[in-house]
Motif scaffolding. Structure first.
Motif, PDB file in Angstrom:
ATOM      1  N   LEU A 220       0.893   2.567  -9.986  1.00  0.00           N
ATOM      2  CA  LEU A 220       0.660   1.460  -9.060  1.00  0.00           C
ATOM      3  C   LEU A 220      -0.745   0.882  -9.221  1.00  0.00           C
ATOM      4  O   LEU A 220      -0.926  -0.347  -9.242  1.00  0.00           O
ATOM      5  CB  LEU A 220       0.875   1.937  -7.618  1.00  0.00           C
ATOM      6  N   HIS A 223      -1.016  -1.095 -12.471  1.00  0.00           N
ATOM      7  CA  HIS A 223      -0.292  -2.367 -12.451  1.00  0.00           C
ATOM      8  C   HIS A 223      -0.929  -3.397 -11.520  1.00  0.00           C
ATOM      9  O   HIS A 223      -1.044  -4.578 -11.872  1.00  0.00           O
ATOM     10  CB  HIS A 223       1.155  -2.120 -12.032  1.00  0.00           C
ATOM     11  N   TRP A 224      -1.339  -2.953 -10.309  1.00  0.00           N
ATOM     12  CA  TRP A 224      -1.718  -3.908  -9.281  1.00  0.00           C
ATOM     13  C   TRP A 224      -3.216  -4.125  -9.125  1.00  0.00           C
ATOM     14  O   TRP A 224      -3.629  -5.185  -8.611  1.00  0.00           O
ATOM     15  CB  TRP A 224      -1.151  -3.464  -7.931  1.00  0.00           C
ATOM     16  N   ARG A 227      -4.677  -7.312 -10.728  1.00  0.00           N
ATOM     17  CA  ARG A 227      -4.210  -8.512 -10.026  1.00  0.00           C
ATOM     18  C   ARG A 227      -4.941  -8.711  -8.712  1.00  0.00           C
ATOM     19  O   ARG A 227      -5.306  -9.839  -8.346  1.00  0.00           O
ATOM     20  CB  ARG A 227      -2.695  -8.426  -9.771  1.00  0.00           C
ATOM     21  N   ASP A 234      -3.586 -11.985  -3.155  1.00  0.00           N
ATOM     22  CA  ASP A 234      -2.269 -11.601  -3.689  1.00  0.00           C
ATOM     23  C   ASP A 234      -1.712 -10.475  -2.819  1.00  0.00           C
ATOM     24  O   ASP A 234      -2.058  -9.309  -2.984  1.00  0.00           O
ATOM     25  CB  ASP A 234      -2.432 -11.141  -5.142  1.00  0.00           C
ATOM     26  N   GLU A 236       1.204  -9.090  -2.608  1.00  0.00           N
ATOM     27  CA  GLU A 236       2.005  -8.075  -3.282  1.00  0.00           C
ATOM     28  C   GLU A 236       1.108  -7.052  -3.962  1.00  0.00           C
ATOM     29  O   GLU A 236       1.361  -5.835  -3.893  1.00  0.00           O
ATOM     30  CB  GLU A 236       2.942  -8.738  -4.291  1.00  0.00           C
ATOM     31  N   ALA A 237       0.037  -7.529  -4.603  1.00  0.00           N
ATOM     32  CA  ALA A 237      -0.900  -6.617  -5.248  1.00  0.00           C
ATOM     33  C   ALA A 237      -1.588  -5.731  -4.214  1.00  0.00           C
ATOM     34  O   ALA A 237      -1.780  -4.523  -4.424  1.00  0.00           O
ATOM     35  CB  ALA A 237      -1.934  -7.399  -6.048  1.00  0.00           C
ATOM     36  N   GLY A 240       0.766  -3.026  -3.196  1.00  0.00           N
ATOM     37  CA  GLY A 240       0.867  -1.995  -4.230  1.00  0.00           C
ATOM     38  C   GLY A 240      -0.298  -1.027  -4.185  1.00  0.00           C
ATOM     39  O   GLY A 240      -0.126   0.196  -4.322  1.00  0.00           O
TER      40      GLY A 240
END
Length: 377
Positions: A220, A223-224, A227, A234, A236-237, A240
């Motif tokens: 996680l 990936h995030w 971002r 963001d 969603e980021a 995460g």
């Protein structure tokens, strides 16, 4: 005995609420239980948005939380808790706020001092106040655990308290509360969450029941985090990273951290470097140091971060260091005012933190720590 057959204590907060907008749960939860006296323990910024908690009744706010709080700061928080006679204590902020909230919920009226409770399960009087934890950064995972850390101003060492009585009755993880966190702090706290997961995954006490949280937390963050740094709005980021931080908190109780945190601690206690920034700087050095004895797990860490495979320690260090630097993390001790003359004393202090170093998969000598500091200077 294999890891799979070894016993493990999977203690969690009684109620965890996760998701955007979940901060509204705090006031509702308090109202439903009829509480009317609340103490909020927060840093100055979060003290200015206590209204988001929508708390009922008489609300007192202790807003003097310091980064890397020391014993004096704790005594101020305990005095505020005594004056408020709180039925509910809310930790609202980063790890420092939540750690002080834990202690403010158990020590007032107990007859015990911080010196009495340092160590594991030494809190004897239980807890007089309900404890709610609301993180506003994505790093410490303190909302999920039973530990609190305070700096001893005399020794400059961390005093670690662990008690099941400091487990939150309610943990509310609202990623929207982290939208205002600036990029540098986002990066540092994100790598702190990563370090919790990595150190648990590569730990002598590593356990399959925690490995899944640790490895997913690493993924996680990988990936995030880039971002969230690129676009703080963001959502969603941010979600995460909040989940990764919570998973890191799950790792801390039953397994805990190891050499990474031990080597990072003197930066906070001596030079007041933010905990996340200290961990980000040290992370590549310890990952590379441990690589020869946990090669498969190191490879899994690199893969979860989306980094190339590597077996040699030098390559592991290079990939991890470049990744942290690419996030904007400061990777040199000298940038924080640390001089070469300071390093031996720092190595002595870090080497004395046996509660963490004894978890490390590879034996870490004082000279090993000194070599890491010199390489990081």
């Amino acid at each position: 005995m294999s890891a799979l057959t070894r016993s493990i204590d999977l203690t969690r907060p009684r109620h965890i609420e996760f998701g955007s907008g979940s901060v509204s749960m705090v006031g509702r939860w308090v109202r439903e239980r009829g509480f009317s006296r609340v103490l909020v323990v927060a840093d100055a910024f979060n003290a200015g948005r206590v209204d988001l908690l929508d708390l009922p009744g008489m609300v007192s706010v202790f807003s003097d939380v310091q980064p890397e709080p020391d014993a004096a700061n704790l005594e101020m928080a305990l005095a505020a808790a005594k004056t408020a006679d709180a039925q509910v204590v809310v930790g609202f902020g980063g790890g420092s706020s939540m750690d002080l909230a834990k202690l403010a919920a158990v020590l007032p009226g107990s007859g015990q001092t911080i010196a009495d409770v340092v160590g594991a399960e030494k809190v004897t009087a239980g807890r007089r106040a309900v404890l709610i934890q609301v993180p506003t950064t994505s790093g410490t995972g303190s909302e999920a655990g039973t530990r609190a850390l305070v700096t001893d101003p005399v020794t400059q060492n961390k005093m670690a308290v662990q008690s099941v009585h400091m487990l939150a009755d309610l943990a509310v993880v609202d990623p929207d509360l982290t939208l205002s966190v600036p990029p540098a702090v986002t990066a540092a706290t994100g790598v702190d969450a990563l370090a919790h997961c990595v150190e648990a995954f590569t730990n002598k006490k590593a356990h399959p029941a925690i490995d899944l949280f640790a490895l997913e937390g690493i993924r996680l963050v990988g990936h995030w985090l880039p971002r969230a740094i690129a676009d703080g709005g963001d959502r969603e980021a941010r979600a995460g990273l909040s989940l990764a931080s919570l998973y890191g908190g799950f790792c801390l109780g039953p397994v805990n951290t190891a050499a990474g945190h031990a080597v990072a601690y003197p930066l906070g206690t001596r030079y007041h470097v933010a905990h996340g920034a200290a961990n980000a700087l040290i992370f590549p050095h310890v990952l590379a140091f441990n690589a020869p004895v946990v090669a498969d797990r190191t490879a899994a860490v690199l893969a979860a971060l989306g980094l190339p495979a590597a077996k040699e320690s030098s390559a592991v260090f290079d990939f991890a260091s470049r990744w942290c630097a690419g996030l904007g993390c400061e990777m040199h001790l000298s940038a924080f005012g640390v001089s070469a003359e300071d390093l031996p004393a720092m190595a002595d202090e870090a080497h004395a933190i046996r509660r963490l170093l004894d978890n490390n998969p590879r034996d870490v000598g004082r000279d090993d720590i000194l070599a890491m500091y010199r390489a990081a200077l």
